[in-house]
Design an enzyme around this catalytic site. Structure first.
Site, PDB file in Angstrom:
ATOM      1  N   HIS A  99       5.053 -31.410 -26.552  1.00 45.52           N
ATOM      2  CA  HIS A  99       4.214 -30.454 -27.291  1.00 45.52           C
ATOM      3  C   HIS A  99       4.296 -30.728 -28.800  1.00 45.52           C
ATOM      4  CE1 HIS A  99       2.549 -26.223 -27.776  1.00 45.52           C
ATOM      5  NE2 HIS A  99       2.981 -26.501 -28.991  1.00 45.52           N
ATOM      6  N   GLU A 100       5.512 -30.921 -29.311  1.00 42.61           N
ATOM      7  CA  GLU A 100       5.674 -31.143 -30.759  1.00 42.61           C
ATOM      8  C   GLU A 100       5.148 -32.515 -31.184  1.00 42.61           C
ATOM      9  OE1 GLU A 100       6.095 -28.584 -32.409  1.00 42.61           O
ATOM     10  OE2 GLU A 100       6.781 -27.413 -30.708  1.00 42.61           O
ATOM     11  N   CYS A 133       1.944 -21.611 -28.075  1.00 37.21           N
ATOM     12  CA  CYS A 133       2.101 -22.307 -29.348  1.00 37.21           C
ATOM     13  C   CYS A 133       2.084 -21.281 -30.472  1.00 37.21           C
ATOM     14  CB  CYS A 133       0.950 -23.296 -29.518  1.00 37.21           C
ATOM     15  SG  CYS A 133       1.004 -24.210 -31.060  1.00 37.21           S
ATOM     16  N   LEU A 134       2.963 -21.458 -31.453  1.00 39.58           N
ATOM     17  CA  LEU A 134       3.019 -20.519 -32.577  1.00 39.58           C
ATOM     18  C   LEU A 134       1.715 -20.546 -33.386  1.00 39.58           C
ATOM     19  CD1 LEU A 134       6.683 -21.063 -33.842  1.00 39.58           C
ATOM     20  CD2 LEU A 134       5.808 -19.206 -32.414  1.00 39.58           C
ATOM     21  N   GLY A 147      10.016 -24.690 -31.080  1.00 44.49           N
ATOM     22  CA  GLY A 147       9.686 -25.917 -31.788  1.00 44.49           C
ATOM     23  C   GLY A 147       8.622 -25.650 -32.829  1.00 44.49           C
ATOM     24  N   HIS A 151       1.482 -32.350 -31.571  1.00 39.06           N
ATOM     25  CA  HIS A 151       1.063 -31.741 -32.843  1.00 39.06           C
ATOM     26  C   HIS A 151       0.926 -32.802 -33.933  1.00 39.06           C
ATOM     27  CE1 HIS A 151       0.792 -27.427 -32.473  1.00 39.06           C
ATOM     28  NE2 HIS A 151       1.969 -27.319 -31.897  1.00 39.06           N
ATOM     29  N   GLN A 156       1.946 -27.619 -38.493  1.00 41.00           N
ATOM     30  CA  GLN A 156       1.813 -26.171 -38.285  1.00 41.00           C
ATOM     31  C   GLN A 156       2.151 -25.347 -39.525  1.00 41.00           C
ATOM     32  OE1 GLN A 156       4.176 -26.301 -34.403  1.00 41.00           O
ATOM     33  NE2 GLN A 156       2.764 -24.605 -34.083  1.00 41.00           N
TER      34      GLN A 156
HETATM   35 NI    NI Z   1       2.724 -25.681 -30.878  1.00 41.72          NI
END
Ligand code: NI
Length: 190
Positions: A135-136, A93-94, A51, A139, A56
């Site tokens: 999670h998304e 998380c990226l 995701g 963000h 991000q």
């Molecule tokens: Ni993330």
């Protein structure tokens, strides 16, 4: 956004202000939004993520992409409609590469969002998908998994040489965040 600008977009890391900014409603699905979504899918796939939220890539707009049954799905102006139960599981998380820890999330969620054709649709998810959706959506409100993580489970996953098992290194939240902030500072100076 020009196509050169889209090409320049990168996944930003902890310390970048867009990660803490509550994202703005998108509204009409313009060509620009479609192009941004396509670029986000590209970046998510390159990073092998499940995701990615627009925050991000440094753009605080309510737009996220999530992998559902191996297919990238675009969620525009998503809202959490319903949550049920709870589950505990590992999350990363990226924007906080190599850092993982356990986060408690609802077991099942129902999300309403707009698709690329501008139609509202409802999506239900459980287990990993419920976790990814939470999670998304977090963000988009400027929230990160480290805000909810069980600190006693927080660790770095360090990959050494090819073929070797990754090494788990426990860390504190304070130390981990310091590592990211120092890296961000370094990146800004360059
Ligand atoms: Ni993330």
């Amino acid at each position: 956004m020009k196509s050169e600008k889209l090409k320049e977009l990168r996944i930003v890391h902890y310390g970048h202000p867009a990660l803490r900014e509550p994202a703005e409603q998108v509204g009409r699905v313009s060509g620009e939004i479609k192009a941004l979504a396509a670029r986000m899918i590209e970046l998510m796939n390159e990073a092998r993520g499940l995701g990615l939220a627009a925050n991000q890539v440094g753009i605080p707009k309510r737009l996220a992409v999530v992998v559902i049954e191996d297919e990238p799905t675009v969620l525009i102006d998503p809202e959490m409609v319903k949550t049920e139960g709870s589950q505990k599981g590992e999350e990363g998380c990226l924007s906080l590469p190599r850092l993982y820890g356990e986060v408690e999330r609802p077991a099942r969620v129902k999300v309403r969002a707009t698709n690329l054709s501008g139609k509202r649709f409802t999506l239900e998810g459980e287990e990993l998908l419920a976790r990814a959706l939470c999670h998304e959506l977090d963000h988009l409100d400027g929230r990160l998994f480290v805000d909810l993580v069980d600190e006693s489970t927080l660790h770095w996953l360090v990959r050494t040489r090819n073929g070797e098992e990754p090494v788990i290194q426990p860390t504190t939240l304070e130390d981990a965040l310091k590592v990211f902030l120092l890296a961000e500072e370094g990146a800004r100076r360059r």
